[in-house]
Design a protein around this motif. Structure first.
Motif, mmCIF file in Angstrom:
data_model
loop_
_atom_site.group_PDB
_atom_site.id
_atom_site.type_symbol
_atom_site.label_atom_id
_atom_site.label_comp_id
_atom_site.label_asym_id
_atom_site.label_seq_id
_atom_site.Cartn_x
_atom_site.Cartn_y
_atom_site.Cartn_z
ATOM 1 N N GLU A 58 45.677 43.598 27.939
ATOM 2 C CA GLU A 58 46.292 43.118 28.982
ATOM 3 C C GLU A 58 46.370 44.478 30.017
ATOM 4 O O GLU A 58 46.380 44.297 31.144
ATOM 5 N N ASN A 61 43.365 45.083 31.760
ATOM 6 C CA ASN A 61 43.069 44.378 33.020
ATOM 7 C C ASN A 61 44.068 44.347 34.157
ATOM 8 O O ASN A 61 43.874 44.344 35.167
ATOM 9 N N GLN A 62 45.400 45.033 33.788
ATOM 10 C CA GLN A 62 46.207 45.195 34.962
ATOM 11 C C GLN A 62 45.926 46.352 35.665
ATOM 12 O O GLN A 62 45.857 46.414 36.911
ATOM 13 N N ASN A 65 43.218 45.260 38.027
ATOM 14 C CA ASN A 65 43.734 44.449 38.941
ATOM 15 C C ASN A 65 44.465 45.346 40.166
ATOM 16 O O ASN A 65 44.408 45.149 41.264
ATOM 17 N N GLU A 225 49.244 33.725 39.483
ATOM 18 C CA GLU A 225 50.004 34.853 39.561
ATOM 19 C C GLU A 225 49.330 36.164 39.881
ATOM 20 O O GLU A 225 49.928 36.819 40.545
ATOM 21 N N GLU A 226 48.048 36.408 39.357
ATOM 22 C CA GLU A 226 47.594 37.823 39.835
ATOM 23 C C GLU A 226 46.998 38.142 41.107
ATOM 24 O O GLU A 226 46.707 38.903 41.585
ATOM 25 N N ASP A 227 46.984 36.700 41.716
ATOM 26 C CA ASP A 227 46.637 36.660 43.028
ATOM 27 C C ASP A 227 47.515 36.809 43.985
ATOM 28 O O ASP A 227 47.334 37.077 45.258
#
Length: 242
Positions: A58, A61-62, A65, A225-227
């Motif tokens: 995680e 990935n964060q 991003n 959420e990530e967008d």
């Protein structure tokens, strides 16, 4: 692992330029126990990390991003500065960069918490257009720019009804519209004196009733959420807040 035999019968495993330990063939049973103990110690040193693997992934990935977000914000800010300074930039170039974060296909999932089932797939954003209301041209929305596979009218009359760009501006709310003949979703959102329109094709052919039945899931799928950070930043630039 490379094995090298010495003259006195010992074998020394060799790996990546480092001698790990000596292995005496004459004492193989005893040495095997020693190697087993070494391996056991090594495994114990990493076994505590196994439950943390999900968290580590995680974090990875964060981090990726955040790097994408940093590049995105700098690129859009550069395009906006070109526009504001009346240089070579224009809103079409801005939109071309703006929709990059929306290029991945998104799945529409029903009952995601207890029995997730994919019912359709939304293709990445294929086009975008941006309209602006100007007091010098009352009752009209003027095209600022467009990108992708789209034929955008130069103007929209604000007295026209059942036009999703006009309805979004007049009602001052986001509208999701679907055209069956083009099998495409249109998300139109008023942002200050502007209206942004994004185009998303569907993989499976749906009718209007099916789209209406899944409208909340569609919106959630497109802007996950990530967008959200990307989309909110885009709106800030369009609305003149940045």
């Amino acid at each position: 692992m490379k094995m090298e035999t010495l003259d006195h019968g010992r074998v020394i495993p060799y790996n990546n330029g480092y001698w790990l330990y000596e292995f005496d063939i004459a004492r193989s049973q005893e040495q095997a126990k020693n190697i087993s103990a070494l391996l056991s110690t090594s495994l114990r040193s990493v076994v505590n990390l196994i439950p943390e693997r999900t968290k580590l992934n995680e974090l990875k990935n964060q981090t990726a991003n955040l790097m994408n977000y940093a590049n995105y914000t700098l690129t859009l800010l550069s395009e906006k500065n070109l526009i504001m300074n009346n240089e070579i930039g224009n809103w079409s170039n801005f939109l071309e960069q703006a929709i990059n974060f929306l290029q991945k296909d998104k799945e529409i999932i029903v009952a995601p918490d207890f029995n997730p089932t994919r019912v359709n797939i939304i293709r990445g954003c294929k086009a975008a257009s941006l309209y602006h209301y100007n007091e010098n041209t009352p009752q009209k929305l003027i095209l600022l720019g467009a990108t992708g596979n789209v034929t955008a009218p130069d103007t929209f009359d604000l007295t026209n009804s059942n036009v999703y760009v006009v309805d979004a501006f007049n009602q001052q709310e986001k509208i999701i519209f679907y055209r069956e003949e083009k099998q495409t979703l249109y998300i139109t959102e008023p942002i200050g004196e502007c209206v942004l329109c994004l185009h998303f094709p569907l993989v499976e052919r749906w009718n209007n009733d099916q789209v209406k039945a899944h409208i909340d899931l569609i919106e959630y799928a497109i802007i996950k959420e990530e967008d959200e950070y990307f989309y909110e930043y885009l709106k800030l630039l369009i609305g003149g807040k940045l």
